[in-house]
Design an enzyme around this catalytic site. Structure first.
Site, PDB file in Angstrom:
ATOM      1  N   CYS A 166      46.348  90.671  43.036  1.00  0.00           N
ATOM      2  CA  CYS A 166      46.067  91.952  43.711  1.00  0.00           C
ATOM      3  C   CYS A 166      44.964  91.677  44.727  1.00  0.00           C
ATOM      4  CB  CYS A 166      45.638  93.018  42.703  1.00  0.00           C
ATOM      5  SG  CYS A 166      46.747  93.199  41.284  1.00  0.00           S
ATOM      6  N   ALA A 168      44.207  92.423  48.176  1.00  0.00           N
ATOM      7  CA  ALA A 168      43.537  93.267  49.179  1.00  0.00           C
ATOM      8  C   ALA A 168      42.299  93.922  48.578  1.00  0.00           C
ATOM      9  CB  ALA A 168      44.509  94.326  49.697  1.00  0.00           C
ATOM     10  N   GLY A 170      40.679  91.470  50.202  1.00  0.00           N
ATOM     11  CA  GLY A 170      40.637  90.046  50.499  1.00  0.00           C
ATOM     12  C   GLY A 170      39.300  89.356  50.346  1.00  0.00           C
ATOM     13  N   SER A 171      38.266  90.056  49.885  1.00  0.00           N
ATOM     14  CA  SER A 171      36.951  89.422  49.775  1.00  0.00           C
ATOM     15  C   SER A 171      36.953  88.301  48.735  1.00  0.00           C
ATOM     16  CB  SER A 171      35.884  90.459  49.436  1.00  0.00           C
ATOM     17  OG  SER A 171      36.234  91.187  48.275  1.00  0.00           O
ATOM     18  N   LYS A 172      37.654  88.508  47.622  1.00  0.00           N
ATOM     19  CA  LYS A 172      37.702  87.463  46.587  1.00  0.00           C
ATOM     20  C   LYS A 172      38.577  86.302  47.042  1.00  0.00           C
ATOM     21  CE  LYS A 172      36.917  90.627  42.694  1.00  0.00           C
ATOM     22  NZ  LYS A 172      36.875  91.879  43.484  1.00  0.00           N
ATOM     23  N   ASP A 213      49.814  91.336  47.472  1.00  0.00           N
ATOM     24  CA  ASP A 213      49.463  92.741  47.333  1.00  0.00           C
ATOM     25  C   ASP A 213      50.729  93.576  47.404  1.00  0.00           C
ATOM     26  OD1 ASP A 213      46.727  94.356  47.313  1.00  0.00           O
ATOM     27  OD2 ASP A 213      48.210  95.558  48.381  1.00  0.00           O
ATOM     28  N   ASP A 256      42.546  90.671  39.343  1.00  0.00           N
ATOM     29  CA  ASP A 256      41.592  91.759  39.538  1.00  0.00           C
ATOM     30  C   ASP A 256      42.408  93.039  39.748  1.00  0.00           C
ATOM     31  OD1 ASP A 256      38.787  92.622  39.963  1.00  0.00           O
ATOM     32  OD2 ASP A 256      39.499  93.109  41.981  1.00  0.00           O
ATOM     33  N   CYS A 309      36.536  96.768  37.891  1.00  0.00           N
ATOM     34  CA  CYS A 309      35.231  97.374  38.193  1.00  0.00           C
ATOM     35  C   CYS A 309      35.138  98.707  37.466  1.00  0.00           C
ATOM     36  CB  CYS A 309      35.028  97.539  39.699  1.00  0.00           C
ATOM     37  SG  CYS A 309      36.369  98.386  40.546  1.00  0.00           S
TER      38      CYS A 309
END
Length: 660
Positions: A166, A168, A170-172, A213, A256, A309
């Site tokens: 998952c 988007a 995209g930071s990880k 995604d 995530d 989170c």
């Protein structure tokens, strides 16, 4: 009054009151729910609760694969020392930067001040502008601290096959690519690559990163977010994570999952308006399905990180426990204590209650209390059972906001300890065939554009490009591909690594070539993007030997393999001049004799300028006409290149001096 946040002015007091009441009700629901869960001890509840209304500190990680990473790290340490020495108590004193000790090599930093204050405070305006500029140029990446944890735990290495289920926004994924890029291209390897231009350096690694995604628009956003890594081993796919094709196995998986997100309340206080306990309950089946599919996609010995989170145990411990029960012989939890030194965290919960939505403040303590007519929507997997300690649920970690001034987060790390059982494999085979047949039925509605080998589409074009740029033809024939829609007249050409080719050649667009034979594990992927764009057609009004220019994002890869049309720039003044060329300049007007002479002796077509100093190796793509030079680089990328050279790197004094 529960709301610690001030409400903005409104021209209609009734609307303002309504919004305020909605927030307050959400806060009351949250408070009642988590007090019942005994999330924290009674004596620390107030500390936990009050922290939720304090904005998060501004955090970022330094790109270790970026040429300016060393200077950025040094500057952060200077800032830490400077801010600590300020005697007066003001915004400067309160915003002392500090490194995240659990992040490798102290490459992640926080400012003890929120992003909102950093943006508004006049005394910190230069620092804010600096952070924004460095973020746009890729030197740093702004990201919430706890969100950085999953990639750190995965510890990717060159040669790993990584799936971000998952991905988007995209930071990880960016963090994973940065880790791979830094390890793949060490300083020594960069030096070797400048000398060797042979096919021996085609693939320094066999890495693969699949960023998936379920939302096609977010997939296109991923392409933009990740293109700055100039990475030939990235694939972006568009699947529902719980239905991701099961043929290929990965040895690193990031899971995530979508969640209620109440761990992000400090960053997104608007969530109070729509906080309900049943949000987590409704997401539980999806999270469970995604994690199960992730376990099935994991190869023996591989690692998977599951994260949310959310603070809600029905999205966290309940999901992990149920997956451990269903895959008891195949996977196990890993203790990550030794990987996260200096991080404060709690152990996974071993007891919790499930909200009874029929009663405002009601809870179920076990599945047997659920009325028969409601059991369809309240599955037994939501509830804790007596086997939690045996399952090792205490190896999960949950981060609470008040422990270390962060957001809330949950992480569980798995290892695949044995192969799939026969029952599991039969189920996967059934899923694969069902997904294949479903895809065949809807294939006419899908706009997937399959990749074709350039050597198959237009062999003469391949030879032209190889000769014009001094590239190895055999190398190109193995790695250059184009989309089928360009087959009539090739517009865009991509460089794909071997691992990426194995996916794109089995995409939905190639359905007619695929089978579901037991001996052939080919199956359709929905490939949105693969590899890196390297060449693009140019419409010329004059004769040119090769009307295909090198694209900026592919320049670092192609330049290492070129023996022609590569201009080396050693003088920083010359390089700075090229970076400030506004689109087009007459060759005769170039003030540097050596550069002007070299260009006058070069035939029209695409060229690459390469600038090298002690810490930087950068490329600039341009088009050379009979009498003109055009720079083919976006303004955003020009800023990135300018940030690499020392004279454009802001000093500590300039940053803290706001006087004009």
């Amino acid at each position: 009054m529960l709301d610690k946040q001030g409400n903005g002015a409104s021209t209609d007091n009734r609307d303002n009151d309504c919004a305020h009441n909605t927030v307050e009700r959400g806060q009351q629901r949250f408070k009642t729910y988590y007090e019942e869960q005994e999330l924290v001890d009674e004596e620390e509840w107030n500390h936990f609760w009050n922290t939720l209304f304090v904005p998060l500190p501004a955090c970022f990680w330094i790109s270790q694969s970026h040429p300016s990473s060393t200077r950025m790290s040094a500057l952060c340490k200077q800032l830490e020392a400077y801010f600590s020495s300020v005697e007066e108590v003001d915004s400067i004193k309160s915003s002392i930067p500090y490194p995240l000790k659990w992040f490798p090599n102290e490459l992640a930093w926080c400012l003890n001040i929120s992003r909102q204050v950093l943006k508004r405070d006049e005394k910190l305006s230069k620092l804010h502008d600096f952070i924004v500029e460095q973020n746009s140029s890729g030197v740093i990446n702004r990201q919430e601290a706890v969100s950085m944890l999953p990639p750190v735990l995965l510890q990717v290495q060159p040669g790993d096959k990584v799936l971000d289920m998952c991905a988007a926004p995209g930071s990880k994924t960016a963090q994973l690519l940065d880790m791979l890029g830094a390890k793949n291209y060490s300083a020594a390897e960069r030096q070797v690559c400048t000398i060797r231009l042979s096919k021996d350096i085609v693939d320094i690694h066999e890495s693969l990163v699949v960023a998936n995604d379920s939302n096609l628009k977010r997939c296109w956003m991923l392409i933009h977010q990740l293109k700055r890594f100039s990475c030939p081993y990235i694939v972006i796919t568009n699947h529902e994570a719980q239905k991701f094709p099961v043929g290929m196995r990965f040895n690193r998986i990031l899971c995530d999952v979508p969640c209620s997100g109440d761990g992000t309340l400090r960053k997104s206080p608007d969530l109070w308006k729509r906080w309900y306990a049943d949000t987590g309950m409704n997401l539980h089946p999806l999270q469970l399905a995604i994690l199960l599919r992730g376990c099935d996609l994991l190869e023996t010995g591989g690692k998977l990180v599951y994260s949310t989170c959310s603070l809600n145990p029905v999205e966290n411990e309940a999901v992990v426990a149920e997956v451990l029960r269903r895959r008891s012989t195949q996977i196990s939890l890993i203790n990550v204590d030794n990987l996260l030194s200096n991080l404060k965290f709690r152990r996974g919960l071993t007891s919790w209650k499930v909200k009874n939505n029929a009663e405002e403040f009601g809870f179920f303590t076990c599945y047997e209390e659920v009325p028969l007519h409601r059991r369809k929507k309240i599955p037994p997997s939501l509830f804790p059972k007596d086997d939690l300690k045996d399952l090792g649920i205490d190896k999960c970690i949950r981060i609470l906001p008040h422990d270390q001034d962060t957001g809330g987060f949950f992480i569980a790390m798995f290892e695949k300890v044995s192969r799939d059982t026969q029952d599991t494999w039969q189920k996967l085979r059934f899923d694969k065939e069902k997904a294949y047949m479903k895809t065949r039925r809807i294939s006419r509605l899908i706009s997937d554009d399959p990749f074709e080998r350039l050597s198959t589409v237009n062999i003469s074009l391949l030879k032209t490009i190889a000769y014009f740029y001094g590239l190895d033809e055999e190398l190109l024939s193995n790695h250059l591909m184009t989309r089928t829609s360009d087959a009539g007249r090739v517009r865009r050409i991509y460089y794909l690594s071997e691992q990426v080719k194995s996916i794109v050649e089995n995409s939905v667009g190639n359905l007619d070539r695929l089978t579901t034979d037991d001996d052939n594990e080919k199956y359709p992927y929905r490939v949105v993007h693969g590899g890196i764009r390297c060449f693009e057609a140019v419409d010329c009004k004059y004769q040119v030997e090769c009307p295909y220019r090198i694209v900026f994002e592919g320049a670092p890869l192609i330049a290492l393999r070129m023996s022609k049309r590569l201009e080396y720039v050693e003088d920083e003044e010359v390089w700075n001049f090229l970076l400030h060329v506004k689109d087009v300049i007459k060759i005769a007007e170039i003030p540097f004799i050596n550069l002007r002479t070299s260009l006058e002796q070069t035939s029209p077509g695409s060229v690459i300028f390469c600038f090298t100093n002690e810490s930087t190796k950068d490329y600039l793509t341009a088009w050379l006409g009979p009498s003109m030079l055009s720079i083919f680089v976006t303004t955003e990328d020009i800023r990135l290149l300018q940030s690499h050279i020392s004279r454009n790197y802001i000093s500590l004094t300039d940053m803290l001096n706001n006087d004009e």
